[in-house]
Design an enzyme around this catalytic site. Sequence first.
Site, PDB file in Angstrom:
ATOM      1  N   GLY A 158       0.852  -1.188   0.000  1.00 11.03           N
ATOM      2  CA  GLY A 158       0.000   0.000   0.000  1.00 11.03           C
ATOM      3  C   GLY A 158       0.884   1.233   0.000  1.00 11.03           C
ATOM      4  O   GLY A 158       2.033   1.194  -0.461  1.00 11.03           O
ATOM      5  N   ARG A 159       0.346   2.322   0.566  1.00  9.12           N
ATOM      6  CA  ARG A 159       1.093   3.586   0.530  1.00  9.12           C
ATOM      7  C   ARG A 159       2.397   3.482   1.317  1.00  9.12           C
ATOM      8  O   ARG A 159       3.440   3.973   0.882  1.00  9.12           O
ATOM      9  CB  ARG A 159       0.218   4.707   1.083  1.00  9.12           C
ATOM     10  N   ILE A 160       2.347   2.833   2.472  1.00  6.09           N
ATOM     11  CA  ILE A 160       3.571   2.706   3.279  1.00  6.09           C
ATOM     12  C   ILE A 160       4.518   1.695   2.638  1.00  6.09           C
ATOM     13  O   ILE A 160       5.732   1.921   2.568  1.00  6.09           O
ATOM     14  CB  ILE A 160       3.231   2.309   4.733  1.00  6.09           C
ATOM     15  N   ARG A 180      -3.238  -8.599  -2.199  1.00  2.00           N
ATOM     16  CA  ARG A 180      -4.303  -9.497  -2.649  1.00  2.00           C
ATOM     17  C   ARG A 180      -4.302  -9.602  -4.168  1.00  2.00           C
ATOM     18  O   ARG A 180      -4.525 -10.645  -4.730  1.00  2.00           O
ATOM     19  CB  ARG A 180      -5.662  -9.017  -2.141  1.00  2.00           C
ATOM     20  N   ILE A 237       5.883  -4.005  11.016  1.00  2.00           N
ATOM     21  CA  ILE A 237       5.427  -2.679  11.448  1.00  2.00           C
ATOM     22  C   ILE A 237       3.927  -2.553  11.211  1.00  2.00           C
ATOM     23  O   ILE A 237       3.387  -1.447  11.235  1.00  2.00           O
ATOM     24  CB  ILE A 237       6.144  -1.529  10.693  1.00  2.00           C
ATOM     25  N   ALA A 238       3.253  -3.695  10.979  1.00  2.00           N
ATOM     26  CA  ALA A 238       1.836  -3.646  10.597  1.00  2.00           C
ATOM     27  C   ALA A 238       0.960  -3.547  11.837  1.00  2.00           C
ATOM     28  O   ALA A 238       0.598  -2.440  12.287  1.00  2.00           O
ATOM     29  CB  ALA A 238       1.504  -4.878   9.775  1.00  2.00           C
ATOM     30  N   ARG A 239       0.600  -4.662  12.378  1.00  2.00           N
ATOM     31  CA  ARG A 239      -0.197  -4.742  13.599  1.00  2.00           C
ATOM     32  C   ARG A 239       0.168  -6.041  14.285  1.00  2.00           C
ATOM     33  O   ARG A 239       0.444  -7.044  13.595  1.00  2.00           O
ATOM     34  CB  ARG A 239      -1.696  -4.798  13.293  1.00  2.00           C
ATOM     35  N   GLU A 268      -0.061  -6.138  22.749  1.00  2.00           N
ATOM     36  CA  GLU A 268       0.784  -5.045  23.231  1.00  2.00           C
ATOM     37  C   GLU A 268      -0.019  -4.125  24.153  1.00  2.00           C
ATOM     38  O   GLU A 268      -1.240  -4.005  23.989  1.00  2.00           O
ATOM     39  CB  GLU A 268       1.356  -4.245  22.042  1.00  2.00           C
ATOM     40  N   HIS A 286       5.811   0.335  19.328  1.00  2.00           N
ATOM     41  CA  HIS A 286       4.787   0.897  18.427  1.00  2.00           C
ATOM     42  C   HIS A 286       5.007   2.414  18.213  1.00  2.00           C
ATOM     43  O   HIS A 286       4.134   3.226  18.517  1.00  2.00           O
ATOM     44  CB  HIS A 286       3.377   0.624  18.980  1.00  2.00           C
ATOM     45  N   ILE A 287       6.189   2.724  17.686  1.00  2.00           N
ATOM     46  CA  ILE A 287       6.567   4.133  17.500  1.00  2.00           C
ATOM     47  C   ILE A 287       6.851   4.473  16.044  1.00  2.00           C
ATOM     48  O   ILE A 287       7.440   5.521  15.759  1.00  2.00           O
ATOM     49  CB  ILE A 287       7.822   4.507  18.343  1.00  2.00           C
TER      50      ILE A 287
HETATM   51  C1  8YV Z   1      -0.392   5.067  15.763  1.00  2.00           C
HETATM   52  C2  8YV Z   1      -0.483   3.374  13.884  1.00  2.00           C
HETATM   53  O1  8YV Z   1       0.641   5.604  16.502  1.00  2.00           O
HETATM   54  O2  8YV Z   1      -1.452   4.903  12.399  1.00  2.00           O
HETATM   55  C3  8YV Z   1      -1.429   3.751  12.815  1.00  2.00           C
HETATM   56  O3  8YV Z   1      -2.183   2.874  12.365  1.00  2.00           O
HETATM   57  O4  8YV Z   1      -0.304   2.229  14.158  1.00  2.00           O
HETATM   58  C4  8YV Z   1       0.293   4.399  14.600  1.00  2.00           C
HETATM   59  O5  8YV Z   1       0.691   5.379  13.712  1.00  2.00           O
HETATM   60  C5  8YV Z   1      -1.233   4.240  16.691  1.00  2.00           C
HETATM   61  O6  8YV Z   1      -2.184   3.464  16.055  1.00  2.00           O
HETATM   62  C6  8YV Z   1      -1.932   5.136  17.707  1.00  2.00           C
HETATM   63  O7  8YV Z   1      -3.130   5.652  17.251  1.00  2.00           O
END
Ligand code: 8YV
Length: 329
Positions: A158-160, A180, A237-239, A268, A286-287
Amino acid sequence: MSENRLRVAVTRRIFPELIDFLRARYEVRDNQADAPLSPQALREHLRDADGVLATGGDRIDAALLEACPRLKVVSNIAVGYNNIDLDACTAYGVAATNTPDVLNEATADHAWALLLAAARRVGEAERFVRAGQWKRWEFEMLMGADLYGRTLGIVGMGRIGRAIARRAQGFAMRVLYHNRKPLPSELAGAAEYRSLEVLLAEADHVIVVVPYSPQTHHLIGARELARMKPSAVLVNIARGGVVDDAALVEALRARRLFAAGLDVFENEPALNPAFLALDNVVLTPHIASSTRATRQAMADLAIRNLEDVLAGRRPAALLNAEVWDRRRR
Ligand code: 8YV
């Protein structure tokens, strides 16, 4: 709270000047203590709000919306919105918005920070130096993994993902991606589409950037990790939940993977304690989007989304477009 002004709730601490900006326009209930709100505390906090600035940790579901009859907009200060039940928002006539694009570059930078740190064992080397263990130079000391000229696999273009791919050019890396479905060539650029299975086997290193959903839960589990090269670095860096953390711990422990770089974790901030005992994993809390300018841009966009809905204008980053004509006013 006075009767005639619209009411806005902010669930976590944000820059004080943003609260001042909001106070000039709305009745504001903020959370200066910054304690994460339990579902019950969140309900209390939002009970009489017209709009809310929420973050990824705030679960917005039908039970909450039922308890907040005035709520018209949930403005997430995040691009990810797996904390929001969009169908429930639509059913209750509540607009939901997010903050796309403004965090692409900072987040891509952090993906690379983790990839570089894990490949070149930066965390481990730093701990070694700080512990006073560096007594002499050694030919084979802390040997890392190569990035330059190797093949990078991006799961979620995607964009990232595309911002990450652009950076790969500077490292002369070939880029493979999995989505996908394949992207139009003007978006894919030089990156080549692969099935997930083939990408995992062919890439020297893999970065995961897909949104979390029931479909991407444990997308990278034991079977997928086993397909990767033992010399590979995996970055998430996703979730939390997109990667099966227990399976990753096992792969790292058995050295079936060279290293991992993780910014997100299942459950987390309570991460799997086994990660802490492993040297071949770099952990950040998560930064990925956390730079001053990016946080400002995220908050600015979230506030604009919120103001737009409350003023009856369609916001730029509306997630549930189908709500618009049936929204609460
Ligand atoms: C946020 C993120 O810091 O934008 C997102 O989806 O995971 C992070 O940039 C986090 O979700 C807090 O809202």
